[in-house]
Design a protein around this motif. Structure first.
Motif, PDB file in Angstrom:
ATOM      1  N   ALA A   1       0.826  -1.198   0.000  1.00  0.00           N
ATOM      2  CA  ALA A   1       0.000   0.000   0.000  1.00  0.00           C
ATOM      3  C   ALA A   1       0.866   1.256   0.000  1.00  0.00           C
ATOM      4  CB  ALA A   1      -0.909  -0.013   1.227  1.00  0.00           C
ATOM      5  N   VAL A   2       0.281   2.333  -0.506  1.00  0.00           N
ATOM      6  CA  VAL A   2       0.963   3.626  -0.508  1.00  0.00           C
ATOM      7  C   VAL A   2       1.094   4.112   0.932  1.00  0.00           C
ATOM      8  CG1 VAL A   2       0.812   6.030  -1.252  1.00  0.00           C
ATOM      9  CG2 VAL A   2       0.145   4.192  -2.811  1.00  0.00           C
ATOM     10  N   THR A   3       2.281   4.544   1.308  1.00  0.00           N
ATOM     11  CA  THR A   3       2.531   4.999   2.671  1.00  0.00           C
ATOM     12  C   THR A   3       2.142   6.465   2.824  1.00  0.00           C
ATOM     13  OG1 THR A   3       4.790   5.743   2.229  1.00  0.00           O
ATOM     14  CG2 THR A   3       4.482   3.399   2.782  1.00  0.00           C
ATOM     15  N   GLU A   4       2.050   6.901   4.069  1.00  0.00           N
ATOM     16  CA  GLU A   4       1.733   8.301   4.326  1.00  0.00           C
ATOM     17  C   GLU A   4       2.828   9.210   3.785  1.00  0.00           C
ATOM     18  OE1 GLU A   4      -0.373  11.497   5.156  1.00  0.00           O
ATOM     19  OE2 GLU A   4      -1.088   9.430   5.358  1.00  0.00           O
ATOM     20  N   ALA A   5       4.083   8.798   3.890  1.00  0.00           N
ATOM     21  CA  ALA A   5       5.187   9.592   3.340  1.00  0.00           C
ATOM     22  C   ALA A   5       5.064   9.720   1.831  1.00  0.00           C
ATOM     23  CB  ALA A   5       6.522   8.955   3.717  1.00  0.00           C
ATOM     24  N   GLU A   6       4.634   8.649   1.179  1.00  0.00           N
ATOM     25  CA  GLU A   6       4.468   8.692  -0.277  1.00  0.00           C
ATOM     26  C   GLU A   6       3.298   9.585  -0.674  1.00  0.00           C
ATOM     27  OE1 GLU A   6       6.357   4.242  -1.116  1.00  0.00           O
ATOM     28  OE2 GLU A   6       4.186   4.508  -0.935  1.00  0.00           O
ATOM     29  N   ARG A   7       2.240   9.580   0.137  1.00  0.00           N
ATOM     30  CA  ARG A   7       1.108  10.476  -0.138  1.00  0.00           C
ATOM     31  C   ARG A   7       1.542  11.932  -0.030  1.00  0.00           C
ATOM     32  NH1 ARG A   7      -1.732   6.514   3.006  1.00  0.00           N
ATOM     33  NH2 ARG A   7      -3.106   5.299   1.638  1.00  0.00           N
ATOM     34  N   ARG A   8       2.296  12.239   1.014  1.00  0.00           N
ATOM     35  CA  ARG A   8       2.794  13.613   1.158  1.00  0.00           C
ATOM     36  C   ARG A   8       3.709  13.972   0.001  1.00  0.00           C
ATOM     37  NH1 ARG A   8       3.454  12.008   6.639  1.00  0.00           N
ATOM     38  NH2 ARG A   8       5.706  11.767   6.287  1.00  0.00           N
ATOM     39  N   ALA A   9       4.517  13.018  -0.423  1.00  0.00           N
ATOM     40  CA  ALA A   9       5.435  13.270  -1.539  1.00  0.00           C
ATOM     41  C   ALA A   9       4.663  13.518  -2.828  1.00  0.00           C
ATOM     42  CB  ALA A   9       6.395  12.093  -1.701  1.00  0.00           C
TER      43      ALA A   9
ATOM     44  N   VAL B   1       5.929  -1.218  -8.376  1.00  0.00           N
ATOM     45  CA  VAL B   1       5.226  -0.077  -8.974  1.00  0.00           C
ATOM     46  C   VAL B   1       3.809   0.000  -8.427  1.00  0.00           C
ATOM     47  CG1 VAL B   1       4.412   0.992 -11.109  1.00  0.00           C
ATOM     48  CG2 VAL B   1       6.595  -0.260 -11.079  1.00  0.00           C
ATOM     49  N   GLU B   2       3.414   1.199  -8.020  1.00  0.00           N
ATOM     50  CA  GLU B   2       2.057   1.470  -7.530  1.00  0.00           C
ATOM     51  C   GLU B   2       1.502   2.662  -8.314  1.00  0.00           C
ATOM     52  OE1 GLU B   2      -1.050   0.285  -5.150  1.00  0.00           O
ATOM     53  OE2 GLU B   2       0.992  -0.483  -4.836  1.00  0.00           O
ATOM     54  N   SER B   3       0.301   2.513  -8.871  1.00  0.00           N
ATOM     55  CA  SER B   3      -0.288   3.591  -9.672  1.00  0.00           C
ATOM     56  C   SER B   3      -1.597   4.073  -9.063  1.00  0.00           C
ATOM     57  CB  SER B   3      -0.544   3.113 -11.103  1.00  0.00           C
ATOM     58  OG  SER B   3      -1.519   2.081 -11.121  1.00  0.00           O
ATOM     59  N   GLY B   4      -2.015   5.269  -9.459  1.00  0.00           N
ATOM     60  CA  GLY B   4      -3.323   5.794  -9.084  1.00  0.00           C
ATOM     61  C   GLY B   4      -3.362   6.710  -7.891  1.00  0.00           C
ATOM     62  N   GLU B   5      -2.256   6.950  -7.223  1.00  0.00           N
ATOM     63  CA  GLU B   5      -2.247   7.828  -6.056  1.00  0.00           C
ATOM     64  C   GLU B   5      -2.543   9.274  -6.485  1.00  0.00           C
ATOM     65  OE1 GLU B   5      -1.976   9.608  -2.399  1.00  0.00           O
ATOM     66  OE2 GLU B   5      -2.276   7.501  -2.903  1.00  0.00           O
TER      67      GLU B   5
END
Length: 347
Positions: free
Chosen positions: A2-10, A125-129
Protein backbone atom coordinates in the motif's frame (compact mmCIF):
# COMPACT_ATOMS: atom_id res chain seq x y z
CA UNK A 1 2.35 -2.83 -0.95
CA UNK A 2 0.00 0.00 0.00
CA UNK A 3 0.96 3.63 -0.51
CA UNK A 4 2.53 5.00 2.67
CA UNK A 5 1.73 8.30 4.33
CA UNK A 6 5.19 9.59 3.34
CA UNK A 7 4.47 8.69 -0.28
CA UNK A 8 1.11 10.48 -0.14
CA UNK A 9 2.79 13.61 1.16
CA UNK A 10 5.44 13.27 -1.54
CA UNK A 11 2.74 13.04 -4.24
CA UNK A 12 1.11 16.22 -2.94
CA UNK A 13 4.48 17.89 -3.17
CA UNK A 14 5.13 16.44 -6.63
CA UNK A 15 1.86 17.94 -7.88
CA UNK A 16 2.93 21.32 -6.51
CA UNK A 17 6.26 20.98 -8.30
CA UNK A 18 4.57 19.95 -11.55
CA UNK A 19 2.58 23.19 -11.59
CA UNK A 20 5.89 25.10 -11.87
CA UNK A 21 6.39 23.77 -15.39
CA UNK A 22 4.99 25.38 -18.54
CA UNK A 23 1.96 24.07 -20.39
CA UNK A 24 2.82 23.08 -23.96
CA UNK A 25 3.49 20.01 -26.07
CA UNK A 26 4.78 18.20 -22.98
CA UNK A 27 2.86 17.55 -19.75
CA UNK A 28 3.57 19.26 -16.46
CA UNK A 29 5.19 16.60 -14.29
CA UNK A 30 6.73 16.65 -10.83
CA UNK A 31 8.86 14.06 -9.03
CA UNK A 32 10.12 13.46 -5.49
CA UNK A 33 12.81 10.92 -4.51
CA UNK A 34 12.32 9.38 -1.07
CA UNK A 35 14.87 7.49 0.99
CA UNK A 36 14.04 4.06 2.39
CA UNK A 37 12.87 5.73 5.63
CA UNK A 38 10.54 8.15 3.79
CA UNK A 39 12.71 11.27 3.86
CA UNK A 40 12.86 13.55 0.83
CA UNK A 41 16.21 13.23 -0.96
CA UNK A 42 15.57 15.28 -4.11
CA UNK A 43 12.83 17.03 -6.08
CA UNK A 44 12.39 17.87 -9.74
CA UNK A 45 9.95 19.01 -12.41
CA UNK A 46 9.81 19.23 -16.16
CA UNK A 47 10.68 22.67 -17.52
CA UNK A 48 9.55 22.20 -21.13
CA UNK A 49 10.26 20.31 -24.35
CA UNK A 50 13.88 19.24 -24.71
CA UNK A 51 14.73 19.68 -21.02
CA UNK A 52 15.21 16.79 -18.55
CA UNK A 53 12.00 15.12 -17.48
CA UNK A 54 10.96 15.44 -13.85
CA UNK A 55 12.45 12.11 -12.73
CA UNK A 56 15.80 12.84 -14.37
CA UNK A 57 15.78 16.39 -13.01
CA UNK A 58 15.36 15.01 -9.48
CA UNK A 59 17.99 12.29 -9.94
CA UNK A 60 20.49 14.85 -11.24
CA UNK A 61 20.54 16.46 -7.80
CA UNK A 62 21.86 13.29 -6.16
CA UNK A 63 25.38 11.91 -6.09
CA UNK A 64 26.00 8.82 -8.25
CA UNK A 65 24.62 5.75 -6.49
CA UNK A 66 22.70 7.76 -3.88
CA UNK A 67 19.30 6.73 -5.27
CA UNK A 68 19.87 2.99 -4.86
CA UNK A 69 17.02 1.49 -2.84
CA UNK A 70 15.04 4.75 -2.98
CA UNK A 71 11.45 5.41 -4.05
CA UNK A 72 10.43 7.75 -6.89
CA UNK A 73 7.05 9.47 -6.52
CA UNK A 74 5.91 10.91 -9.88
CA UNK A 75 2.71 12.57 -11.09
CA UNK A 76 2.73 10.73 -14.45
CA UNK A 77 3.86 7.23 -15.41
CA UNK A 78 7.59 7.38 -16.28
CA UNK A 79 7.96 7.47 -20.06
CA UNK A 80 9.27 4.52 -22.03
CA UNK A 81 10.58 6.03 -25.25
CA UNK A 82 13.53 7.99 -26.60
CA UNK A 83 12.85 11.40 -28.09
CA UNK A 84 14.88 14.49 -27.36
CA UNK A 85 15.49 12.85 -23.99
CA UNK A 86 15.87 9.20 -22.99
CA UNK A 87 13.31 6.94 -21.31
CA UNK A 88 12.68 7.93 -17.70
CA UNK A 89 11.82 4.32 -16.82
CA UNK A 90 15.33 3.28 -17.83
CA UNK A 91 16.89 6.21 -15.94
CA UNK A 92 15.13 5.10 -12.76
CA UNK A 93 16.22 1.51 -13.25
CA UNK A 94 19.84 2.52 -13.89
CA UNK A 95 19.79 4.75 -10.79
CA UNK A 96 18.82 1.79 -8.61
CA UNK A 97 15.29 2.97 -7.73
CA UNK A 98 13.41 0.01 -6.23
CA UNK A 99 9.89 1.47 -5.95
CA UNK A 100 7.87 3.88 -8.07
CA UNK A 101 4.55 5.47 -7.09
CA UNK A 102 2.79 7.45 -9.81
CA UNK A 103 -0.61 9.09 -10.28
CA UNK A 104 -1.67 8.70 -13.92
CA UNK A 105 -0.93 6.29 -16.74
CA UNK A 106 0.74 7.86 -19.77
CA UNK A 107 -1.86 7.63 -22.60
CA UNK A 108 0.74 7.78 -25.39
CA UNK A 109 1.01 4.73 -27.64
CA UNK A 110 4.79 5.23 -27.78
CA UNK A 111 5.62 7.04 -24.54
CA UNK A 112 3.42 4.79 -22.37
CA UNK A 113 4.44 1.42 -20.98
CA UNK A 114 7.01 2.67 -18.51
CA UNK A 115 5.34 0.85 -15.63
CA UNK A 116 5.63 -2.49 -17.40
CA UNK A 117 9.30 -1.85 -18.11
CA UNK A 118 9.92 -1.01 -14.47
CA UNK A 119 8.12 -4.14 -13.25
CA UNK A 120 10.07 -6.29 -15.71
CA UNK A 121 13.26 -4.95 -14.11
CA UNK A 122 12.04 -5.92 -10.63
CA UNK A 123 10.89 -2.46 -9.53
CA UNK A 124 7.81 -2.34 -7.28
CA UNK A 125 5.23 -0.08 -8.97
CA UNK A 126 2.06 1.47 -7.53
CA UNK A 127 -0.29 3.59 -9.67
CA UNK A 128 -3.32 5.79 -9.08
CA UNK A 129 -2.25 7.83 -6.06
CA UNK A 130 -4.06 11.22 -6.26
CA UNK A 131 -5.03 10.46 -9.85
CA UNK A 132 -7.92 12.95 -9.85
CA UNK A 133 -5.69 15.85 -8.83
CA UNK A 134 -3.09 14.87 -11.41
CA UNK A 135 -5.78 14.63 -14.10
CA UNK A 136 -7.07 18.10 -13.25
CA UNK A 137 -3.56 19.51 -13.53
CA UNK A 138 -2.89 18.17 -17.03
CA UNK A 139 -6.36 17.67 -18.47
CA UNK A 140 -5.46 19.87 -21.42
CA UNK A 141 -2.41 17.77 -22.29
CA UNK A 142 -4.36 14.54 -21.84
CA UNK A 143 -7.04 15.76 -24.25
CA UNK A 144 -4.36 16.75 -26.75
CA UNK A 145 -2.86 13.27 -26.51
CA UNK A 146 -6.17 11.51 -27.00
CA UNK A 147 -7.78 13.80 -29.57
CA UNK A 148 -4.95 15.77 -31.16
CA UNK A 149 -6.48 19.13 -30.21
CA UNK A 150 -6.71 21.41 -27.16
CA UNK A 151 -9.14 20.78 -24.32
CA UNK A 152 -12.17 23.02 -24.98
CA UNK A 153 -14.32 24.64 -22.31
CA UNK A 154 -17.43 26.50 -23.47
CA UNK A 155 -18.81 29.05 -21.05
CA UNK A 156 -21.97 31.08 -21.05
CA UNK A 157 -24.07 33.06 -18.60
CA UNK A 158 -27.85 32.81 -18.76
CA UNK A 159 -31.07 33.78 -17.06
CA UNK A 160 -33.15 31.11 -15.38
CA UNK A 161 -35.21 30.88 -18.57
CA UNK A 162 -32.15 30.30 -20.74
CA UNK A 163 -31.57 33.76 -22.19
CA UNK A 164 -28.11 35.26 -22.72
CA UNK A 165 -29.35 38.82 -23.18
CA UNK A 166 -32.44 41.01 -22.99
CA UNK A 167 -34.46 41.78 -26.12
CA UNK A 168 -32.40 44.94 -26.77
CA UNK A 169 -29.16 42.91 -26.69
CA UNK A 170 -27.95 44.11 -23.29
CA UNK A 171 -26.34 41.42 -21.16
CA UNK A 172 -24.18 43.20 -18.56
CA UNK A 173 -24.70 41.91 -16.06
CA UNK A 174 -26.88 38.80 -15.93
CA UNK A 175 -24.76 37.28 -13.16
CA UNK A 176 -23.36 38.85 -10.04
CA UNK A 177 -19.82 39.73 -8.86
CA UNK A 178 -18.99 36.28 -7.45
CA UNK A 179 -19.80 34.57 -10.75
CA UNK A 180 -17.82 37.13 -12.75
CA UNK A 181 -14.81 36.70 -10.45
CA UNK A 182 -15.04 32.94 -10.99
CA UNK A 183 -14.98 33.47 -14.76
CA UNK A 184 -11.81 35.54 -14.52
CA UNK A 185 -10.11 32.89 -12.40
CA UNK A 186 -10.97 30.25 -14.97
CA UNK A 187 -9.77 32.50 -17.79
CA UNK A 188 -6.40 32.66 -16.05
CA UNK A 189 -6.25 28.85 -16.05
CA UNK A 190 -6.61 28.78 -19.85
CA UNK A 191 -4.07 29.24 -22.62
CA UNK A 192 -6.43 30.90 -25.09
CA UNK A 193 -9.76 32.72 -24.82
CA UNK A 194 -11.92 32.49 -27.93
CA UNK A 195 -14.65 34.83 -29.15
CA UNK A 196 -16.35 35.59 -32.45
CA UNK A 197 -16.18 38.86 -34.32
CA UNK A 198 -19.81 39.52 -33.37
CA UNK A 199 -18.88 39.65 -29.69
CA UNK A 200 -15.88 41.87 -30.42
CA UNK A 201 -17.99 44.36 -32.35
CA UNK A 202 -20.92 44.31 -29.92
CA UNK A 203 -19.11 44.32 -26.55
CA UNK A 204 -15.49 45.36 -27.24
CA UNK A 205 -14.18 42.93 -24.59
CA UNK A 206 -10.65 43.21 -23.22
CA UNK A 207 -10.41 39.40 -22.86
CA UNK A 208 -8.03 39.71 -19.93
CA UNK A 209 -8.11 37.76 -16.68
CA UNK A 210 -8.45 40.17 -13.78
CA UNK A 211 -8.79 40.37 -10.03
CA UNK A 212 -10.79 43.55 -9.73
CA UNK A 213 -8.85 46.04 -11.84
CA UNK A 214 -5.53 44.17 -11.53
CA UNK A 215 -4.35 41.74 -14.18
CA UNK A 216 -3.79 38.19 -12.96
CA UNK A 217 -0.26 36.78 -13.50
CA UNK A 218 -1.28 34.39 -16.31
CA UNK A 219 -3.17 35.82 -19.28
CA UNK A 220 -4.84 33.72 -21.99
CA UNK A 221 -4.08 34.63 -25.59
CA UNK A 222 -7.09 36.30 -27.27
CA UNK A 223 -8.43 34.41 -30.30
CA UNK A 224 -11.00 35.94 -32.66
CA UNK A 225 -12.91 33.81 -35.16
CA UNK A 226 -14.83 35.39 -38.02
CA UNK A 227 -14.55 37.32 -41.26
CA UNK A 228 -15.45 40.80 -40.02
CA UNK A 229 -12.55 43.13 -39.31
CA UNK A 230 -11.62 43.83 -35.70
CA UNK A 231 -11.26 47.62 -35.25
CA UNK A 232 -7.75 48.98 -34.79
CA UNK A 233 -8.76 50.53 -31.47
CA UNK A 234 -10.46 47.41 -30.10
CA UNK A 235 -9.71 46.74 -26.42
CA UNK A 236 -8.32 43.27 -27.13
CA UNK A 237 -5.57 44.80 -29.27
CA UNK A 238 -4.17 46.23 -26.02
CA UNK A 239 -4.07 42.76 -24.44
CA UNK A 240 -0.70 41.70 -22.92
CA UNK A 241 -0.61 38.85 -25.47
CA UNK A 242 -0.88 39.46 -29.20
CA UNK A 243 -4.30 38.35 -30.48
CA UNK A 244 -4.73 35.61 -33.08
CA UNK A 245 -7.29 36.11 -35.86
CA UNK A 246 -8.92 33.34 -37.90
CA UNK A 247 -11.00 34.29 -40.94
CA UNK A 248 -12.73 30.92 -41.14
CA UNK A 249 -15.70 28.92 -39.88
CA UNK A 250 -13.63 25.75 -39.73
CA UNK A 251 -13.30 25.22 -35.98
CA UNK A 252 -11.31 22.02 -36.46
CA UNK A 253 -8.69 24.01 -38.40
CA UNK A 254 -8.57 26.69 -35.70
CA UNK A 255 -8.03 24.11 -32.96
CA UNK A 256 -5.41 22.31 -35.04
CA UNK A 257 -3.44 25.54 -35.42
CA UNK A 258 -3.75 26.36 -31.73
CA UNK A 259 -2.60 22.82 -30.92
CA UNK A 260 0.48 23.34 -33.12
CA UNK A 261 1.27 26.47 -31.08
CA UNK A 262 1.29 24.46 -27.85
CA UNK A 263 -2.14 25.64 -26.66
CA UNK A 264 -3.66 23.02 -24.34
CA UNK A 265 -6.67 24.74 -22.80
CA UNK A 266 -9.16 26.80 -24.80
CA UNK A 267 -11.84 28.89 -23.10
CA UNK A 268 -14.73 29.77 -25.41
CA UNK A 269 -16.99 32.61 -24.33
CA UNK A 270 -17.81 34.23 -27.63
CA UNK A 271 -21.60 34.43 -27.48
CA UNK A 272 -24.45 32.10 -28.51
CA UNK A 273 -23.43 31.71 -32.16
CA UNK A 274 -19.87 30.61 -31.48
CA UNK A 275 -20.75 28.53 -28.42
CA UNK A 276 -23.40 26.71 -30.44
CA UNK A 277 -20.96 26.09 -33.29
CA UNK A 278 -18.49 24.41 -30.94
CA UNK A 279 -21.24 22.30 -29.35
CA UNK A 280 -22.76 21.31 -32.71
CA UNK A 281 -19.30 20.33 -34.02
CA UNK A 282 -18.70 17.97 -31.08
CA UNK A 283 -15.71 20.00 -29.95
CA UNK A 284 -16.67 20.59 -26.32
CA UNK A 285 -14.98 18.83 -23.41
CA UNK A 286 -16.46 20.91 -20.59
CA UNK A 287 -19.46 23.20 -20.22
CA UNK A 288 -19.62 26.04 -17.70
CA UNK A 289 -23.17 27.38 -17.48
CA UNK A 290 -23.63 30.28 -15.06
CA UNK A 291 -27.34 30.52 -14.21
CA UNK A 292 -28.75 33.68 -12.65
CA UNK A 293 -32.11 33.90 -10.83
CA UNK A 294 -33.58 36.37 -13.32
CA UNK A 295 -36.16 36.05 -16.11
CA UNK A 296 -35.74 37.81 -19.45
CA UNK A 297 -38.00 36.09 -21.98
CA UNK A 298 -37.56 36.83 -25.65
CA UNK A 299 -35.55 35.00 -28.27
CA UNK A 300 -31.94 35.72 -27.26
CA UNK A 301 -31.17 32.19 -26.15
CA UNK A 302 -27.84 31.16 -24.61
CA UNK A 303 -27.50 28.57 -27.38
CA UNK A 304 -28.93 28.66 -30.90
CA UNK A 305 -29.78 25.78 -33.23
CA UNK A 306 -27.63 22.71 -32.53
CA UNK A 307 -29.05 20.59 -35.33
CA UNK A 308 -30.91 18.35 -32.87
CA UNK A 309 -34.19 17.24 -34.50
CA UNK A 310 -35.81 15.38 -31.60
CA UNK A 311 -35.50 14.71 -27.88
CA UNK A 312 -33.97 11.28 -28.46
CA UNK A 313 -31.05 12.99 -30.21
CA UNK A 314 -30.41 15.42 -27.36
CA UNK A 315 -26.82 15.98 -26.29
CA UNK A 316 -26.76 14.54 -22.79
CA UNK A 317 -24.39 16.01 -20.22
CA UNK A 318 -23.02 14.58 -17.01
CA UNK A 319 -22.83 17.08 -14.17
CA UNK A 320 -19.42 17.19 -12.53
CA UNK A 321 -20.29 19.83 -9.95
CA UNK A 322 -22.87 22.41 -8.92
CA UNK A 323 -21.15 25.52 -7.53
CA UNK A 324 -23.13 28.23 -5.69
CA UNK A 325 -21.73 31.69 -6.45
CA UNK A 326 -23.66 34.24 -4.42
CA UNK A 327 -27.20 34.25 -5.84
CA UNK A 328 -26.03 32.45 -8.99
CA UNK A 329 -25.34 28.79 -9.70
CA UNK A 330 -22.58 27.34 -11.86
CA UNK A 331 -23.16 24.01 -13.58
CA UNK A 332 -19.92 22.25 -14.57
CA UNK A 333 -20.59 19.39 -16.96
CA UNK A 334 -19.13 17.30 -19.76
CA UNK A 335 -20.72 15.46 -22.70
CA UNK A 336 -21.88 12.04 -21.57
CA UNK A 337 -21.09 10.43 -24.92
CA UNK A 338 -17.61 11.88 -25.52
CA UNK A 339 -15.26 9.42 -27.24
CA UNK A 340 -11.50 9.48 -27.33
CA UNK A 341 -8.95 7.92 -29.65
CA UNK A 342 -5.27 7.45 -28.67
CA UNK A 343 -2.43 9.20 -30.41
CA UNK A 344 1.28 9.09 -29.79
CA UNK A 345 2.66 10.79 -26.71
CA UNK A 346 4.79 13.94 -26.82
CA UNK A 347 8.46 14.14 -26.02
Amino acid sequence: MAVTEAERRAMTRALELAANGPRGVNPQVGAVILSSDGETMAEGWHRGAGTPHAEVDALSKLAPGAARGATAVVTLEPCNHTGRTGPCALALIDAGITRVVYALDDPGAVSGGGADRLRAAGVDVESGEQADAAHTLIDGWLTAQRLGRPHVTVKWAQSLDGRAAASDGSSQWITGPAARADVHRRRAESDAIVVGTGTVLADDPALTARDGDALLPHQPTPVVIGSRVTPADAALRRHPNSPLFYDTRDLHAVLADLHSRGVQRVFVEGGPTLASAFVASGLVDRVLAYVAPVLLGGDRLALTDLGIPSIDRALRLEIDEWVPLGPDLLAIAHPATATDSPTEGAD
